[in-house]
Structures are given as structure tokens and as C-alpha cells.
Design an enzyme around this catalytic site. Structure first.
Site, PDB file in Angstrom:
ATOM      1  N   HIS A  17      25.636  44.696  38.563  1.00 21.61           N
ATOM      2  CA  HIS A  17      25.443  44.385  37.131  1.00 21.61           C
ATOM      3  C   HIS A  17      24.016  43.918  36.879  1.00 21.61           C
ATOM      4  O   HIS A  17      23.374  44.332  35.903  1.00 21.61           O
ATOM      5  CB  HIS A  17      26.405  43.278  36.679  1.00 21.61           C
ATOM      6  CG  HIS A  17      27.848  43.658  36.710  1.00 21.61           C
ATOM      7  ND1 HIS A  17      28.769  42.945  37.438  1.00 21.61           N
ATOM      8  CD2 HIS A  17      28.524  44.657  36.104  1.00 21.61           C
ATOM      9  CE1 HIS A  17      29.964  43.494  37.275  1.00 21.61           C
ATOM     10  NE2 HIS A  17      29.841  44.537  36.471  1.00 21.61           N
ATOM     11  N   LYS A  41      42.336  44.141  31.396  1.00 25.44           N
ATOM     12  CA  LYS A  41      42.320  43.870  32.834  1.00 25.44           C
ATOM     13  C   LYS A  41      42.956  42.513  33.129  1.00 25.44           C
ATOM     14  O   LYS A  41      42.882  41.587  32.333  1.00 25.44           O
ATOM     15  CB  LYS A  41      40.880  43.868  33.352  1.00 25.44           C
ATOM     16  CG  LYS A  41      40.189  45.204  33.209  1.00 25.44           C
ATOM     17  CD  LYS A  41      38.753  45.120  33.671  1.00 25.44           C
ATOM     18  CE  LYS A  41      38.041  46.431  33.474  1.00 25.44           C
ATOM     19  NZ  LYS A  41      36.625  46.350  33.873  1.00 25.44           N
ATOM     20  N   ARG A  90      28.602  54.333  37.951  1.00 24.88           N
ATOM     21  CA  ARG A  90      28.502  54.333  39.406  1.00 24.88           C
ATOM     22  C   ARG A  90      28.831  55.680  39.990  1.00 24.88           C
ATOM     23  O   ARG A  90      28.174  56.147  40.900  1.00 24.88           O
ATOM     24  CB  ARG A  90      29.463  53.290  39.994  1.00 24.88           C
ATOM     25  CG  ARG A  90      29.089  51.879  39.677  1.00 24.88           C
ATOM     26  CD  ARG A  90      30.176  50.977  40.144  1.00 24.88           C
ATOM     27  NE  ARG A  90      31.416  51.367  39.484  1.00 24.88           N
ATOM     28  CZ  ARG A  90      32.441  50.580  39.273  1.00 24.88           C
ATOM     29  NH1 ARG A  90      32.409  49.355  39.691  1.00 24.88           N
ATOM     30  NH2 ARG A  90      33.516  51.013  38.644  1.00 24.88           N
ATOM     31  N   SER A 128      33.617  44.968  40.703  1.00 23.24           N
ATOM     32  CA  SER A 128      34.100  43.585  40.690  1.00 23.24           C
ATOM     33  C   SER A 128      35.444  43.464  41.393  1.00 23.24           C
ATOM     34  O   SER A 128      35.688  42.494  42.116  1.00 23.24           O
ATOM     35  CB  SER A 128      34.214  43.081  39.251  1.00 23.24           C
ATOM     36  OG  SER A 128      32.942  42.981  38.665  1.00 23.24           O
TER      37      SER A 128
END
Length: 162
Positions: A17, A41, A90, A128
Site C-alpha cells: 500500500h 470484508k 497486483r 492484507s
């Protein structure tokens, strides 16, 4: 002034990040690292904890401030008078979701653009959720997360197990 927001859950914030954020400082005068309060989430950290970890982590990054937000990122961008939303990509697997999200945001407000930045290759596979899992299982990720984040994950998981 060119202002952008970089929205996300940041549960937790990683060097990936920060890599995206640092690249964005070359493109924008003012960046709001926007920590999402409402998320689909299942987060390890509360919004306030994620906000504090982000604040502690970005102290050395100029042109960046941290804010919490509720609701749609596009509405927060409007509130912040930002003309751009920053997203990191990514892998190809990220692209489809991010494309859908950016197209929907474009429909909601055609005046706000989404730009995609790629992290350096050492962070391409970092997420993460992977960080939480590896640290939770005793792995060492000093090259991928700030020390304060590692400490916070360990403490959180220890408290959860007690």
C-alpha cells in the site's frame, strides 16, 4: 491543486500500500488515504485501529493525510473534492473486480477518474489477508509490513485467543 483519494480497508496497511501511495505522491499534490468504515470484508481491526495504524505508518510520507469514511468511495471523493481515485493492481485476478468498480464509479460520477498503479514486483503478491494469516501463524514479514503493524496483529490475535 490535484487531489486524489486512495480508498481501502487497509486491514492492515502493508508496504505494498505504501509503495502505491509513494508513487501517487509524484502525481498528486494532496492525497487522502481513505480508510473504509463499512466494508463487506470481515476485518481483524476496527475502523479506529486501522485508521491509527495508517496514520502511524504514513507519518514520513508528504502530501498524504488519513481520513475515515462511510459509504461509497465515489461519494467520499466528491466530499473531498478529489478528481481521482487511486487503486492498486497486483495481478490479473484484481483487474476484473477493479474494472467493475471503476466503471460503476464512472457511472455514478463521470467527472472522477480512477487510475491504477502497480506496486513494485516484490509486492505484487502481497495482500492484507495473506499478511494476517502469515503473522498469525508465526511467520516473519518484516520486509512487507511496518513493525507497528506486526506488533498490532500479534497483540490482536493473542487477545482474540485469550
Amino acid at each position: 491543486m490535484k487531489r486524489a483519494i486512495y480508498p481501502g480497508t487497509f486491514d492492515p496497511i502493508t508496504y505494498g500500500h505504501l509503495n502505491i501511495l509513494t508513487k501517487a505522491t509524484d502525481l498528486f499534490d494532496d492525497i487522502v488515504l481513505a480508510v473504509a468504515n463499512v466494508t463487506s470484508k470481515n476485518t481483524l481491526f476496527t475502523t479506529d485501529e486501522r485508521y491509527e495504524l495508517c496514520k502511524n505508518t504514513i507519518q514520513h510520507v508528504s502530501k498524504v493525510r488519513v481520513e475515515k469514511f462511510d459509504g461509497l468511495a465515489i461519494r467520499f471523493a466528491e466530499e473531498m473534492e478529489a478528481k481521482t481515485i487511486i487503486r492498486g493492481l497486483r495481478a490479473v485476478s484484481d483487474f476484473e473486480y477493479e474494472l467493475q468498480l471503476s466503471l460503476m464509479n464512472k457511472n455514478l460520477n463521470p467527472n472522477i477518474e480512477t487510475i491504477f498503479l502497480l506496486p513494485d514486483s516484490m509486492y505484487l503478491y502481497l495482500s492484507s489477508s495473506m499478511v494476517r494469516q502469515i503473522v498469525g501463524l508465526g511467520g516473519n514479514l518484516k520486509s512487507y509490513i511496518p513493525f507497528c503493524v506486526e506488533e498490532a496483529i500479534i497483540e490482536k490475535l493473542q487477545n482474540k485467543n485469550n
